[in-house]
Motif scaffolding. Structure first.
Motif: not given
Length: 177
Positions: A95-105
């Motif tokens: 339940e984490i927004e995809q764009t934010f997750g992309w930046y983290v990964f």
């Protein structure tokens, strides 16, 4: 009449197996199980402590320690590959927004403790892997003496989904992830 430790453990395993077969699993581990789990986590720290206290080369020890500790992005990418998971699916389950997750990964952003825990459930981590991810994120590890953390540890060790973990936290009056 005093029973051996092995007999007690066998009895406990039999009881747990009967509970699983009947569909009744106690929602919280017994004290003996928690003590065994705590001892498991402490042993690795003790090994490092022993190495640290006997080394003659502190700089070398610290260099080795730093190189052995991946960034959060490196750790998450490694775990995605090992587990055959897709980033988009993990982020959706967490339940984490995809764009934010992309930046983290991709190492462009950091992530707080709550989101790391949500990712831990989405990636199927046990407590050891969740604590490694928390360490890589610069967050506090799960601590079994804290009520909320104890519930999270129990949920991780029993393979709960994020939703199941949140239901359990809610049932015990704790803040959901």
């Amino acid at each position: 009449m005093r029973r051996s430790k092995e007999a007690s453990i066998t009895d406990e395993q039999d009881k747990h197996a009967r509970n699983e077969q009947s569909g009744h699993v106690h929602p919280f581990p017994d004290e003996q199980s928690m003590r065994r789990d705590i001892a498991m986590f402490d042993s690795k720290t003790e090994d490092l402590f022993g190495m640290l206290t006997t080394t003659q080369d502190l700089a070398g020890y610290l260099d080795e320690l730093d190189s052995a500790t991946p960034t959060l992005a490196e750790y998450l990418q490694e775990q995605l590959e090992r587990r055959g998971l897709r980033q988009a699916e993990v982020l959706k389950r967490a339940e984490i927004e995809q764009t934010f997750g992309w930046y983290v990964f991709n190492g462009k952003r950091g992530m707080g403790r709550e989101n790391v825990l949500k990712l831990s459930f989405a990636m199927g981590f046990d407590t050891r892997h969740a604590n490694r991810a928390l360490q890589a994120a610069g967050a506090n590890a799960l601590y079994p003496k804290k009520r909320r953390d104890a519930i999270i540890i129990y949920c991780l060790e029993h393979g709960f989904t994020l939703q199941q973990a949140n239901d359990t936290l809610y049932a015990f009056g704790e803040e959901c992830l």
